[in-house]
Write an enzyme that holds these catalytic residues in place. Sequence first.
Site, short mmCIF file in Angstrom:
data_model
loop_
_atom_site.label_atom_id
_atom_site.label_comp_id
_atom_site.label_asym_id
_atom_site.label_seq_id
_atom_site.Cartn_x
_atom_site.Cartn_y
_atom_site.Cartn_z
N ASP A 66 0.85 -1.19 0.00
CA ASP A 66 0.00 0.00 0.00
C ASP A 66 0.89 1.24 0.00
O ASP A 66 1.78 1.37 0.84
CB ASP A 66 -0.90 -0.02 1.24
CG ASP A 66 -2.08 0.94 1.10
OD1 ASP A 66 -2.43 1.29 -0.04
OD2 ASP A 66 -2.64 1.32 2.14
N HIS A 76 -3.63 13.85 1.20
CA HIS A 76 -3.84 12.87 2.28
C HIS A 76 -2.64 12.84 3.23
O HIS A 76 -2.81 12.91 4.45
CB HIS A 76 -4.08 11.48 1.69
CG HIS A 76 -4.09 10.39 2.73
ND1 HIS A 76 -5.10 10.26 3.65
CD2 HIS A 76 -3.21 9.39 2.99
CE1 HIS A 76 -4.85 9.23 4.44
NE2 HIS A 76 -3.70 8.68 4.06
N GLU A 114 -10.36 3.86 3.83
CA GLU A 114 -9.48 4.60 2.92
C GLU A 114 -9.89 4.23 1.50
O GLU A 114 -9.83 3.06 1.12
CB GLU A 114 -8.00 4.27 3.18
CG GLU A 114 -7.54 4.71 4.56
CD GLU A 114 -6.02 4.77 4.72
OE1 GLU A 114 -5.30 4.08 3.98
OE2 GLU A 114 -5.56 5.55 5.60
N GLU A 161 -9.22 3.99 -2.28
CA GLU A 161 -7.98 3.89 -3.05
C GLU A 161 -8.25 3.20 -4.39
O GLU A 161 -9.28 2.56 -4.58
CB GLU A 161 -6.94 3.04 -2.28
CG GLU A 161 -6.78 3.44 -0.82
CD GLU A 161 -5.58 2.79 -0.14
OE1 GLU A 161 -4.84 2.05 -0.82
OE2 GLU A 161 -5.41 3.02 1.07
N ASP A 163 -9.27 0.28 2.13
CA ASP A 163 -8.27 -0.14 3.11
C ASP A 163 -8.78 0.25 4.50
O ASP A 163 -8.37 1.26 5.08
CB ASP A 163 -6.94 0.56 2.78
CG ASP A 163 -5.85 0.26 3.79
OD1 ASP A 163 -5.90 -0.82 4.40
OD2 ASP A 163 -4.96 1.11 3.96
N ARG A 223 -7.99 3.49 13.47
CA ARG A 223 -7.05 4.59 13.73
C ARG A 223 -6.46 4.56 15.13
O ARG A 223 -5.33 5.03 15.35
CB ARG A 223 -7.74 5.93 13.50
CG ARG A 223 -8.27 6.13 12.09
CD ARG A 223 -7.17 6.08 11.05
NE ARG A 223 -7.71 6.30 9.71
CZ ARG A 223 -7.00 6.13 8.60
NH1 ARG A 223 -5.75 5.73 8.64
NH2 ARG A 223 -7.56 6.34 7.43
N GLN A 225 -3.83 1.81 15.13
CA GLN A 225 -2.72 2.27 14.28
C GLN A 225 -1.85 3.32 14.99
O GLN A 225 -0.62 3.26 14.94
CB GLN A 225 -3.31 2.85 12.99
CG GLN A 225 -2.28 3.33 11.98
CD GLN A 225 -2.94 4.05 10.79
OE1 GLN A 225 -4.17 4.08 10.65
NE2 GLN A 225 -2.12 4.64 9.94
N LYS A 247 -4.47 -2.24 10.27
CA LYS A 247 -4.84 -2.40 8.86
C LYS A 247 -5.07 -3.86 8.48
O LYS A 247 -5.82 -4.14 7.53
CB LYS A 247 -3.70 -1.89 7.97
CG LYS A 247 -3.28 -0.45 8.21
CD LYS A 247 -4.18 0.50 7.46
CE LYS A 247 -3.53 1.88 7.35
NZ LYS A 247 -4.30 2.74 6.43
N THR A 293 -8.93 -5.85 3.95
CA THR A 293 -8.83 -4.88 2.86
C THR A 293 -9.80 -5.36 1.78
O THR A 293 -9.65 -6.48 1.29
CB THR A 293 -7.40 -4.84 2.30
OG1 THR A 293 -6.48 -4.59 3.36
CG2 THR A 293 -7.26 -3.78 1.23
N GLU A 315 -9.94 12.26 7.77
CA GLU A 315 -9.75 13.59 7.19
C GLU A 315 -11.07 14.35 7.06
O GLU A 315 -11.13 15.55 7.34
CB GLU A 315 -9.11 13.47 5.81
CG GLU A 315 -7.70 12.93 5.82
CD GLU A 315 -7.30 12.46 4.43
OE1 GLU A 315 -6.80 13.29 3.66
OE2 GLU A 315 -7.50 11.27 4.12
#
Lengths: 387, 387
Positions: free
Chosen positions: B102, B109, B175, B177, B209, B213, B216, B229, B233, B335
């Site tokens: 990844d 970002h 996420e 992607e 993904d 948080r 992480q 993570k 996925t 975000e």
Amino acid sequence: MIPHDSLFGPDNLPYGVFSAGGSAPRVGVRVGDSVVDLAAALGDDVFAAPTLNPFMAQGYDRWVAVRSRITDLVRGELPADVVHAVDDVRMHLPFEVADYVDFYASEHHASNVGRLFRPGAEPLLPNWKHLPVGYHGRAGTVVVSGTGIVRPSGQRKSPSEPAPVFGPSTRLDIEAELGFVVGTGTPPNTPIRPDDFARHVFGVVLVNDWSARDIQAWEYVPLGPNLGKSFATSISPWVVPVLALEGARVPLPGQADPEPLPYLRESASWGLDVELVVRWNGEEVSRPPYREMYWSPAQMLAHLTINGASARTGDLFASGTVSGAAKGERGSFLELAWGGAEPLTVGGEARTFLLDGDEVTITASAPGPNGTRIGFGEVTGRVLPSV
Amino acid sequence: MIPHDSLFGPDNLPYGVFSAGGSAPRVGVRVGDSVVDLAAALGDDVFAAPTLNPFMAQGYDRWVAVRSRITDLVRGELPADVVHAVDDVRMHLPFEVADYVDFYASEHHASNVGRLFRPGAEPLLPNWKHLPVGYHGRAGTVVVSGTGIVRPSGQRKSPSEPAPVFGPSTRLDIEAELGFVVGTGTPPNTPIRPDDFARHVFGVVLVNDWSARDIQAWEYVPLGPNLGKSFATSISPWVVPVLALEGARVPLPGQADPEPLPYLRESASWGLDVELVVRWNGEEVSRPPYREMYWSPAQMLAHLTINGASARTGDLFASGTVSGAAKGERGSFLELAWGGAEPLTVGGEARTFLLDGDEVTITASAPGPNGTRIGFGEVTGRVLPSV
């Protein structure tokens, strides 16, 4: 006839994948200086496969039963046509690697690297004694012992340079580790408890996690090592069964403060009294003691799956560099030569990182029953010039 | 008969793996609202496999030839027995994932995350504009769209707490992607040049993904994200061929200062004008613009192999979160809700991270030839309670 002091006596019986005289790779077990062709000796086609994966996937009860049959076999007289001299066979990657995870489980190593990479700061980060820190590596570049290691190229930037430069790594290093191979995994959302380690992990290999320190230092923030590691990881061809390591189990050295969270607690520790030896161009430069590792492999696997992640047959997780407290027990040249500031003498010359043509060989042994020792074979590799 | 405005017209022709009526999974191509059974339509057993890997491994010339045959087929009248309604089939993971990497290729970002995770410091780290930062993820937990996502448990520690606590993540995020699938890899020590991208990369999928948080933030130093993570996925079931994306190519937005090192330079950019849409419980919350990504996928693959690492059929590399400059273009809830400080209104309620029962769906489209658009299907998943 197995010599009494053999590291591959009847209490070891490691598995590997070999080919002899141009035949297809198949599973063998090492006994003394011989390799027994298991498909031929046991008449079982699972051993005619070119990897250990099908046998490993059969599960713990089969591992126990087959080990018992092999023990009986090697006590008797084996037919000559199922036995090869170890010098006459070629060894292959013993299993197909599913996911590869590398941990960072030596307190001495993590502290040394912290001092070198983040001078002036607390060497151990706040999470380190609460969880086994680890990251995923590249499964596709795990290679068997003996594979030449081409010096990797990449970006590096020293603090004094305005911009990165590209070229062959000038700080190519090793990391001496143990690797643990998952035989039977777990479906999603079914974490493996530490006490179930031996039901899931099939065996143990030696690992050399080759590392380009200059590439790594520039790339590793904030998502961790990548190109500095992904070019090659070498493993030994012989997978020592976890079943052979009961006599090597020892308590972990720490974990009283802080106490691990409940999901990481073991009833009986999987600390392992394995003594590694690192040779640089034939000269012994270190004896890393695995018994000093902070986290056990059972805790590593429990951590890997506690978030619901599945595990698969062929998953490989490695311990991270094995370093003891003493200088002569460090498992990387970064630590042994203290970032290049304190060269070693090797072959009469002052040495820090690897030069083209250098060869590194890691061996290991552990206590077996009745005063015997269990050998791990070796993982070796020679550095080839960049292409 | 394909509707003229279909996102799956004759210029798209994405591949997937489907099963219908209890039959074994096999390769199909999507045309309008239909799935064409390729093994039956073309009489070629490579498409009877349960993954795209065998076809992908046949290489670029075959991809071109087969696409041409399918284009001819769908212009004519297809026999009814080789066509299924897309609503009547079940879609599977389209390929076996070898290694999963990844990246972190959106400047918006990376800057937003830098501000949130390292407040007061320079948001972009010094290496970010010199190389596509990325890390290896867990290949074994890549799942197909529609798979339920069980809320992961793990360790978390807020700065004000003295020690970590264990429990279900309270900051579960997405996420959005794009993912790129390697069809033909490269042997060791043979880096792939950016200009050879289309000869190696077979197609493109949407990726969610999923990210915990809180897990992480506590675990990620110094070796990068792992348990935050690795639980899951999700990818879309339809692999859009790179051959369908010529009309979507656009210049990259930056890279003049600093100029990339030579191994990262492209003669013609693989910037892609793909517009993603993120829906939270059916409500559109973001439209991330892929054309604003700093690094191209061709540069990502060139970087991955520049150190001599081999690449394999089935390697998946993802872009990292796609975020544009505008607030409504951000590809993660971290975000969009600014670390929880600026909740979104979803379903009339103030929302920050995912609750059990929430469903997130990502779709995307890109320009095709003659004013048409190329669709990517969708990647969707619902959050299930922790177990």
